[in-house]
Design a protein around this motif. Structure first.
Motif, PDB file in Angstrom:
ATOM      1  N   VAL A   1       0.856  -1.179   0.000  1.00  0.00           N
ATOM      2  CA  VAL A   1       0.000   0.000   0.000  1.00  0.00           C
ATOM      3  C   VAL A   1       0.893   1.229   0.000  1.00  0.00           C
ATOM      4  CG1 VAL A   1      -1.771   1.294   1.255  1.00  0.00           C
ATOM      5  CG2 VAL A   1      -1.815  -1.216   1.247  1.00  0.00           C
ATOM      6  N   ARG A   2       0.657   2.101  -0.966  1.00  0.00           N
ATOM      7  CA  ARG A   2       1.487   3.303  -1.070  1.00  0.00           C
ATOM      8  C   ARG A   2       0.788   4.470  -0.385  1.00  0.00           C
ATOM      9  NH1 ARG A   2       1.778   6.815  -4.782  1.00  0.00           N
ATOM     10  NH2 ARG A   2       0.491   5.708  -6.296  1.00  0.00           N
ATOM     11  N   GLY A   3       1.551   5.207   0.411  1.00  0.00           N
ATOM     12  CA  GLY A   3       0.997   6.358   1.129  1.00  0.00           C
ATOM     13  C   GLY A   3       0.767   7.519   0.184  1.00  0.00           C
ATOM     14  N   PRO A   4       0.185   8.596   0.709  1.00  0.00           N
ATOM     15  CA  PRO A   4      -0.122   9.755  -0.130  1.00  0.00           C
ATOM     16  C   PRO A   4       1.119  10.546  -0.485  1.00  0.00           C
ATOM     17  CG  PRO A   4      -0.681  10.204   2.149  1.00  0.00           C
ATOM     18  CD  PRO A   4      -0.229   8.779   2.111  1.00  0.00           C
ATOM     19  N   ALA A   5       1.052  11.298  -1.578  1.00  0.00           N
ATOM     20  CA  ALA A   5       2.120  12.233  -1.917  1.00  0.00           C
ATOM     21  C   ALA A   5       2.164  13.314  -0.834  1.00  0.00           C
ATOM     22  CB  ALA A   5       1.852  12.850  -3.284  1.00  0.00           C
TER      23      ALA A   5
END
Lengths: 469, 547
Positions: free
Chosen positions: B286-290
């Motif tokens: 899961v990639r976090g937000p920019a």
């Protein structure tokens, strides 16, 4: 207050000694009479020359006399018991039939009886206003005979519910009177029994086609391993034969009158002469036949397969059939619509039992059409009447959702809409038939759109006063 | 198998929105089964039908802020819904049946969640036969209106006809939600013809029985009453918002709709999550937000909404499509602070919906029959809501490398914002016997917690150093992969749900577990079993021995 049950309710089920049954009927009978008063024949009469069953023997069930309708003695009769009877089919084949409801099959048996029972009072409700336009006293009497017997058939089913199904049976018996044909709030279970029978041509068609469905349903229940149901249905079938006689001879007489008028005036369009054109008769056949086919249910049915295996409901004339009566390895061929054409598909016979019964019915129906065509031929006319394809105008089963013409071609909705008025009664056709419906209550007289019957009832002459108004 | 759909593509249901009231009309296309071999007669359903229902329930919450009551009703003559299609069940593998039932259960729970938390009260307008799963669908609604026509009944015929259970919450909701007495429930669930009219109200299997002539009017009145009680926000939340393409405000006071982002995965790679199947495992990341993503601008690009929706979809697809890969290894990547910035800490529209959506997604993970292992490595972003992912796992491994900083962060999200099905936060369930410890952990909120400390606090299982890490992780995963998958599924389901039972946990544990056992028994699925014999016209032959 003690009631003499065997006098008020003729029966051969030992009612006077059966307290449970008496208790059930004590509350049910007043409700039935109230229902009859509210939903039964709308035409007031003093008395009617009726056949009352007072016993199951040859003499007992053909007991004639003038009776005020509400005083008709609706009886409870089972055909004589065969003490050696064995189950003829399904997984219990060869075992003795059941005198009690096996718990395992309670729900299914109850359902079968409720569905059958629901149709009986429904037709009385559908036909309640017909007396107002009867073409003769003879026909009026036949209508009431059919009505009281449908009422008795309701009694027969209610008896089974009361005697064998305990509390839930009593609840279902009560519900049989709460549902009413055409009611928005509590309609009858099967769609065809919620349509009014608006005119006498419809009545003849109904008694020919729809009561004939009833005959076949009763015939399958007559095979039941539940012996009281079997014996009840066997006796009901005797009465049902009269209903179909009313239909067969009724249509005979309409066709005959039509043929007479066609010859007399040398024209097909006999409207100006007060007859019903052959084309309209054909449309009525198309409608009633197709609606009645819907009553056989879906061609493939798991429920019916289960009923068969359990021994609850057999096939038409099960015991005369030459197969294993178990059918677990058998296949049947059933039509279905594939790629815009009617094609045959092979299915396990057990799940195709509705189609099997329907085929028996179709063959039986065609005898009537042959008969009516013979009447035409006797008058020097071409045999023009026919049964439409079984896929025509269907709303239940594998043809539902498809459009088939009477000759069995699959067409698109546009072609169907374009042809519909040629195949099914239009509003104008119905209005025309209805316009002919004027009551004829004078003894011996008959309406102009139908010929007199060949014989009276029980050897009585045609001008006998069958009904006192 | 894809779970992605939208109202324009529905084949089986119709979503009608009229002011405050929405209607979900079930009119199943007989020939529209998701697999060949069965007809969806009498509004019976399969996975394809339920995917549409799932989509509608989800969209109503986000895309229809003005809807305050939802009526589920049948679109066929005299039929509400006949439940799961029996031929479909009979021809399906055990794993398919179980996965299908899990998904349908989650959708029924989502219906109750919308009633409880979204101000969208569901009502069942039972205008025809409701049998089995059909009645269970009604049971998921807050109010059940049955047509009283002398023949329409509600029933749970699974036991008498199929030799299995009403497995979509039916038995549990009868007693626990509706308060039906156990003896009456016993009669009802063994009586194939069901119960109708007044008695159905008395037992109380439904809330009211109404004649057909007053039915529509009554349904409408009840829906309006429910709408009037709704807590759904009427004022738009503060802050800028893009209303999304084509959306118009329905009422001047209603909050603006939030269009659900389209799902356009490339394989298992989405914009914020991805999965890489590898042997007996799937690596989920899961990639976090920019860093510059605006947490308050909730549109289809909003990170938290996207991540939730994509993860939800990924879980469903992996469960269905990758049954052989028994272990999911869960990682995150991104910035801890950026994740926490998206933890808005408000239930104002639409943030409450976002929270409940992620809550439901985490619950899916809780009941997923896979071994879940979190790997917390440098560059990861297990903070607040994403830390819940790790807490949902069966084990947590955190790399303790002095040269590469590695931390997790607690937030209020970890202390009740995302309760499990048992009503507890994952931390409260983790430290069931030590409530004080949870209170102490709450004081650690906001700061970076490194591996050694996380181990000390009990937040992770092991914290191997950089020398041991590779072997420790590899051995653990390989060792696990060698164990019995059935025993693992059962063991994990037991350990994950420490603490009290709720209706929801009972549905997944007591009801579904018994059901899944019954499914595999010869009495149901053997050649002579009830499920296999159903529809053949042959009666089941039972082995009468009680087990």
């Amino acid at each position: 207050m003690s009631i003499d049950y065997s006098e008020r309710i003729p029966n051969n089920v030992g009612l006077s000694d059966d307290r449970r049954l008496q208790r059930a009927l004590e509350s049910w009978q007043p409700r039935f009479l109230q229902w009859w008063a509210e939903m039964g024949p709308a035409l007031p009469t003093q008395d009617v020359y009726l056949r009352t069953a007072v016993a199951v023997g040859r003499e007992g069930w053909a007991h004639f006399g003038h009776v005020p309708l509400p005083e008709y003695r609706w009886g409870i009769f089972l055909a004589e018991r065969d003490t050696d009877r064995r189950i003829a089919f399904g997984q219990n084949k060869g075992r003795p039939v059941w005198q009690q409801v096996p718990g395992e099959y309670r729900a299914d048996l109850q359902r079968l009886i409720v569905i059958q029972g629901d149709t009986e009072p429904a037709s009385v409700e559908q036909q309640r206003r017909l007396g107002l336009t009867a073409p003769s006293l003879y026909d009026l009497r036949n209508l009431f005979q059919v009505n009281v017997e449908e009422g008795r058939h309701l009694w027969a089913m209610v008896y089974l519910l009361h005697a064998y199904f305990g509390r839930s049976g009593r609840d279902e018996a009560e519900a049989l009177l709460l549902r009413n044909s055409g009611s928005e709030d509590s309609p009858r279970i099967l769609g065809a029994f919620n349509e009014e029978t608006p005119d006498w041509l419809s009545f003849y068609m109904f008694t020919y086609f729809t009561d004939r469905d009833g005959k076949y349903q009763l015939g399958t229940l007559k095979e039941s391993a539940f012996d009281p149901l079997s014996r009840t249905c066997e006796f009901m079938l005797k009465e049902e034969a009269h209903h179909m006689f009313v239909g067969t001879t009724g249509v005979d007489r309409v066709v005959e009158r039509t043929a007479q008028l066609m010859r007399e005036h040398d024209t097909d369009d006999i409207r100006a002469h007060g007859g019903i054109p052959l084309g309209v008769i054909q449309k009525y056949i198309n409608f009633h036949y197709s609606v009645s086919l819907d009553l056989f249910g879906s061609e493939t049915s798991t429920n019916v397969a289960n009923y068969f295996t359990a021994g609850l409901k057999g096939r038409w004339q099960e015991e005369r059939r030459k197969d294993d009566h178990v059918l677990t390895e058998a296949y049947s061929v059933v039509p279905r619509v594939e790629d815009g054409r009617v094609a045959d598909v092979r299915l396990p016979a057990l799940t195709a039992l509705n189609a099997d019964l329907r085929e028996e019915y179709v063959a039986d129906c065609s005898t009537g059409v042959n008969r009516w065509n013979r009447i035409l031929a006797d008058h020097g006319l071409d045999p023009a009447l026919y049964l439409p394809h079984p896929g025509f105008n269907r709303h239940v089963g594998i043809f539902a959702g498809h459009h088939l013409t009477p000759d069995g071609r699959v067409v698109d909705p546009v072609a169907w809409a374009a042809g519909r008025d040629r195949w099914l009664p239009t509003a104008q056709d119905k209005a025309y038939v209805l316009s002919l419906m004027r009551p004829v209550y004078e003894p011996g007289r008959i309406a102009a759109w139908v010929t007199p019957p060949r014989n009276g009832i029980n050897g009585r002459p045609l001008d006998y006063v069958y009904v006192h108004l | 198998m894809s779970f992605d759909t939208d109202p324009g593509r529905y084949r089986h249901i119709r979503l009608e929105v009229d002011g405050e009231i929405a209607r979900i009309v079930l009119k199943v296309d007989e020939n529209g089964g998701i697999a060949p071999g069965y007809d969806l007669k009498l509004n019976s359903y399969d996975l394809g039908v339920d995917i549409e229902l799932h989509d509608a329930v989800q969209r109503l919450r986000f895309e229809h802020p003005g809807v305050r009551a939802v009526v589920i009703t049948g679109g066929l003559d005299k039929v509400f819904c006949a439940g799961a299609n029996i031929r479909m069940l009979a021809q399906s593998s055990h794993a398919w049946k179980v996965n299908f039932c899990k998904f349908t259960n989650e959708t029924r729970n989502a219906i109750e969640d919308a009633t409880a938390h979204s101000g969208q009260t569901y009502l069942a307008a039972v205008n025809g036969t409701a049998a089995g799963g059909g009645y269970e669908l009604a049971l998921a609604c807050e109010w059940i209106i049955l047509v009283d026509d002398g023949s329409t009944a509600v029933s749970l015929p699974e036991v008498p006809l199929l030799g299995v259970l009403p497995g979509t919450g039916g038995l549990t909701r009868l007693t626990d939600k509706r308060g039906v007495r156990k003896d009456l429930a016993d009669v009802f669930a063994t009586r194939s013809e069901g119960v109708r009219g007044r008695r159905a109200v008395e037992w109380p299997l439904v809330d009211e029985a109404v004649p057909r002539s007053r039915f529509e009017e009554t349904v409408r009145r009840r829906a309006l009453e429910a709408a009037a009680r709704s807590q759904r926000p009427e004022q738009p939340a503060a802050g800028p918002r893009s209303p999304g393409p084509g959306a118009r405000p329905q009422r001047s006071v209603a909050a603006a709709p939030v269009p659900l982002p389209p799902l356009r995965p490339d394989g298992y790679t989405y914009s914020t999550v991805r999965a890489e199947p590898d042997g007996d495992q799937v690596a989920v990341t899961v990639r976090g937000p920019a860093a510059d993503a605006d947490p308050r601008l909730v549109d289809e690009h909003h990170w938290f909404l996207r991540m939730t929706r994509e993860l939800d979809d990924l879980i469903l697809r992996l469960r269905t499509n990758e049954p052989d890969r028994g272990t999911w290894v869960i990682r995150t990547e991104g910035d801890l602070d950026a994740v926490l910035a998206h933890d808005v800490g408000s239930d104002a529209w639409p943030f409450g919906e976002l929270r409940h959506y992620f809550k439901r997604t985490l619950k899916r993970l809780d009941v997923t029959s896979r071994s879940l292992v979190a790997l917390i490595e440098p560059g990861s972003c297990f903070a607040g809501p994403l830390l819940e992912l790790a807490m949902a796992c069966d084990r947590q491994y955190m790399l303790d490398d002095p040269d590469r900083p590695n931390a997790v962060r607690l937030s209020r999200a970890n202390f009740g914002d995302y309760p499990m099905g048992n009503g507890l936060s994952r931390l409260a369930a983790r430290f069931l016997a030590e409530p004080d410890r949870v209170a102490k952990l709450e004081q650690e909120t906001g700061r970076r917690i490194d591996a050694a400390e996380a181990l000390e606090l009990g937040l992770v299982t092991f914290a191997p150093d950089d020398i041991d890490w590779d072997d420790e992780v590899r051995l653990a995963l390989e060792e696990r992969a060698a164990l019995s998958p059935d025993a693992l599924t059962g063991m994990e389901a037991n350990h994950r749900f420490a603490g009290p039972e709720t209706m929801e946990t009972k549905i997944f544990a007591r009801l579904a577990a018994w059901q899944n056992w019954i499914f595999t028994r010869p009495n149901a699925s053997g050649p002579d079993g009830a499920l296999r014999r159903y529809g053949t016209g042959r009666r089941p032959a039972y082995d009468r021995r009680r087990a």
